[in-house]
Write a protein that holds these residues in place. Sequence first.
Motif, short mmCIF file in Angstrom:
data_model
loop_
_atom_site.label_atom_id
_atom_site.label_comp_id
_atom_site.label_asym_id
_atom_site.label_seq_id
_atom_site.Cartn_x
_atom_site.Cartn_y
_atom_site.Cartn_z
N GLN A 40 0.73 -0.98 0.06
CA GLN A 40 -0.07 0.15 -0.12
C GLN A 40 1.07 1.29 0.02
O GLN A 40 0.62 2.26 -0.62
N ILE A 41 2.03 1.32 0.82
CA ILE A 41 2.86 2.47 0.88
C ILE A 41 3.54 2.52 -0.43
O ILE A 41 3.79 3.74 -0.92
N TYR A 43 2.58 1.86 -3.41
CA TYR A 43 1.48 2.14 -4.32
C TYR A 43 1.23 3.73 -4.40
O TYR A 43 1.13 4.40 -5.35
N ILE A 44 1.36 4.11 -3.00
CA ILE A 44 1.17 5.69 -2.99
C ILE A 44 2.28 6.53 -3.20
O ILE A 44 2.27 7.49 -3.91
N VAL A 45 3.31 5.99 -2.63
CA VAL A 45 4.83 6.70 -2.66
C VAL A 45 5.39 6.72 -4.23
O VAL A 45 5.60 7.69 -4.75
N ASP A 47 6.01 6.70 -7.95
CA ASP A 47 5.24 7.20 -9.19
C ASP A 47 5.77 6.36 -10.47
O ASP A 47 6.77 6.24 -10.88
#
Length: 299
Positions: A40-41, A43-45, A47
């Motif tokens: 999850q981290i 995917y967010i962080v 690019d």
Amino acid sequence: MLALNRFSYQMKRYTTGISYWTKQQKRGVFGLVCACILLQIAYIVIDIPSAKQTFSKEQLIVFQQRIDSLKAQEKAKQYTISSFNPNFISDYKAYVLGISAEELSRLQSFRETGKYVNSAKEFQEITGVSDSLLSTIAPFFKFPDWVSKKKAGSLEAYDNKSSAKIIKKDLNTVTTEDLLPIRGIGEKLSERILKYRERLGGFSHKKQLSEIYGLSDEVVTEVWKHFDLLSPAHITKIDVNLASKKELSKVPYLSYKEVETLLIFRSEQGNIQSLNELQAIGFSAEKIEQLGWYLKVEK
């Protein structure tokens, strides 16, 4: 009884908490939770770059023109196109032919100056249509016979027409095509004139042309330069005091409600001595004049 006790023990073991889990089970669950959090981290962080292809404005315009041209050719194949004068293209006709609103607007602006195009080449110069679209629709262009006698490339050819002697036609027998060359009259107005003529049973007075919605005084003046009432409609006037409800309903200038009002007035007042008496029921002087073309008072 022993089986029941064993089942109860197993249920208690799996429902009272993780204290009954083995070390291996606890490690497996903990690892799974950590993996989910890390994903999850990430995917967010992170690019993740995607493949992009950019086009210049000029390339996009060329591409769109190509699409429009192909659409126009396909659209033209779907309709049976008959010969037409490109100076008089309606919005719907332009849509069918594949001419864009911008291209049609250029033609209309040019026509508003009182000028006409006299060849396919001039049509393209004014509208800016593509070569492929022009090649599709140009074979259907039909210009007046006299245009071919003018010098090629002259955008003033139509203006020179005014110097020729005008032979007036009968407005009661003209067709839509006869009216289209008149400045200010398109397909809609020409059809409206013919429909109004049919409703009246033919024009009997020149004033009736001015009654048509959308015809300005300038256009009416232009019409009478080229047309006349060579055979005015023959109207048989009916006696207002003897006319039945059905006969009065056929008078173009009387609505159903006005017929009812007139009949009530006639029954209350007795014989009408003059059509001017109809002012008492709200008929204007102009309306009474119009009714005088269809009604009479027998003394």
